[in-house]
Design an enzyme around this catalytic site. Structure first.
Site, mmCIF file in Angstrom:
data_model
loop_
_atom_site.group_PDB
_atom_site.id
_atom_site.type_symbol
_atom_site.label_atom_id
_atom_site.label_comp_id
_atom_site.label_asym_id
_atom_site.label_seq_id
_atom_site.Cartn_x
_atom_site.Cartn_y
_atom_site.Cartn_z
ATOM 1 N N SER A 11 58.014 -14.198 63.403
ATOM 2 C CA SER A 11 58.965 -14.831 64.315
ATOM 3 C C SER A 11 58.299 -15.963 65.098
ATOM 4 O O SER A 11 58.880 -17.039 65.279
ATOM 5 C CB SER A 11 59.539 -13.791 65.285
ATOM 6 O OG SER A 11 60.376 -14.404 66.237
ATOM 7 N N GLY A 12 57.069 -15.717 65.563
ATOM 8 C CA GLY A 12 56.337 -16.767 66.258
ATOM 9 C C GLY A 12 56.084 -17.955 65.357
ATOM 10 O O GLY A 12 56.267 -19.111 65.763
ATOM 11 N N TRP A 56 57.856 -18.840 62.814
ATOM 12 C CA TRP A 56 59.143 -19.503 62.577
ATOM 13 C C TRP A 56 59.452 -20.495 63.693
ATOM 14 O O TRP A 56 59.995 -21.571 63.446
ATOM 15 C CB TRP A 56 60.243 -18.448 62.480
ATOM 16 C CG TRP A 56 61.617 -19.024 62.251
ATOM 17 C CD1 TRP A 56 62.186 -19.343 61.053
ATOM 18 C CD2 TRP A 56 62.598 -19.340 63.252
ATOM 19 N NE1 TRP A 56 63.462 -19.837 61.243
ATOM 20 C CE2 TRP A 56 63.735 -19.851 62.578
ATOM 21 C CE3 TRP A 56 62.628 -19.247 64.646
ATOM 22 C CZ2 TRP A 56 64.879 -20.257 63.253
ATOM 23 C CZ3 TRP A 56 63.762 -19.655 65.320
ATOM 24 C CH2 TRP A 56 64.873 -20.149 64.620
ATOM 25 N N HIS A 57 59.096 -20.154 64.920
ATOM 26 C CA HIS A 57 59.369 -21.047 66.044
ATOM 27 C C HIS A 57 58.473 -22.285 66.030
ATOM 28 O O HIS A 57 58.833 -23.313 66.594
ATOM 29 C CB HIS A 57 59.188 -20.301 67.372
ATOM 30 C CG HIS A 57 60.337 -19.413 67.725
ATOM 31 N ND1 HIS A 57 60.457 -18.117 67.256
ATOM 32 C CD2 HIS A 57 61.431 -19.622 68.482
ATOM 33 C CE1 HIS A 57 61.570 -17.581 67.717
ATOM 34 N NE2 HIS A 57 62.185 -18.477 68.462
ATOM 35 N N GLY A 58 57.308 -22.190 65.409
ATOM 36 C CA GLY A 58 56.422 -23.353 65.335
ATOM 37 C C GLY A 58 55.127 -23.007 64.624
ATOM 38 O O GLY A 58 54.561 -21.933 64.841
#
Length: 233
Positions: A206-207, A209-211
């Site tokens: 998830s992290g 995916w954010h950047g």
């Protein structure tokens, strides 16, 4: 390390996840693949939520694209109300706070702790109103065309703990990771050790995916560490 300077299409992370969910659901037999290419292309590039979600599933959106839609005055009023509410959050709150947040974050080394704390609070409000405001606009615009999209935010800052927070914040993303990463890895069915591993994996992914940055991986690790005590109780 060297990096690739690639210009990526707008909204790539969102429609990539939508096409992935379509492929995986079709592979597992949860949905029947459509033979209508126009309907499939409309599902992938559905303009109201293409840029920032919510991330829709083919099982919800595709039948609506293929089916007949009729205009409802009540739904139209509800849609316009939702669009107006989203615009209020995005333009009047998020965009008003943005200059102050940018200034505080850019001059953190010259400001006192009270101002930095205020900047963190402003940023929390800004990012929520920006993202949830866009989601409200996307859901409202879709409703005008007769489409019902999933809710993406449910007052996350009123959550009692981090677990409840992730059930209320960016719901379409958290449920995507649950259904297509956490559960296929075994979820919590194969012992506590593997469950802990799976939780760290989904938060780290998830992290990422954010950047594509180490700070986002650290962010994912922090959330996993905060989530674990509640999971282990």
């Amino acid at each position: 390390l060297s990096t690739l300077n690639i210009i990526l299409p707008v909204g790539i992370s969102f429609y990539t996840f939508q096409t992935l969910s379509y492929t995986l659901d079709a592979y597992k037999g949860k949905i029947t693949p459509t033979r209508d290419f126009i309907a499939f292309a409309a599902f992938v590039s559905f303009f109201p939520q293409l840029v920032a979600g919510p991330i829709e599933r083919a099982s919800n959106l595709l039948p609506q694209i293929l089916g007949k839609r009729t205009f409802s005055y009540k739904k139209g009023v509800d849609a316009l109300r939702l669009i107006l509410w989203g615009m209020f959050k995005k333009v009047l709150i998020a965009d008003t706070l943005a200059p102050d947040v940018d200034y505080i974050f850019a001059h953190y080394d010259a400001l006192n702790s009270g101002t930095l704390l205020l900047g963190a609070m402003y940023f929390s409000i800004q990012i929520y109103c920006d993202f949830s405001g866009y989601s409200d606009i996307a859901i409202g615009v879709s409703k005008l065309f007769g489409f019902e999209l999933m809710s993406n935010f449910k007052f996350p800052y009123f959550s009692k703990n981090i677990s409840e927070f992730w059930h209320r914040w960016h719901i379409s993303l958290s449920t995507w990771f649950r259904d297509y990463v956490y559960i296929p890895l075994g979820g919590s069915r194969e012992g506590r050790g593997k469950a802990i591993r799976n939780i760290f994996i989904i938060f780290l992914v998830s992290g990422f995916w954010h950047g594509a940055n180490w700070t986002f991986l650290l962010w994912g690790g922090i959330h996993a560490a905060l989530y674990l005590p509640l999971f282990l109780v």
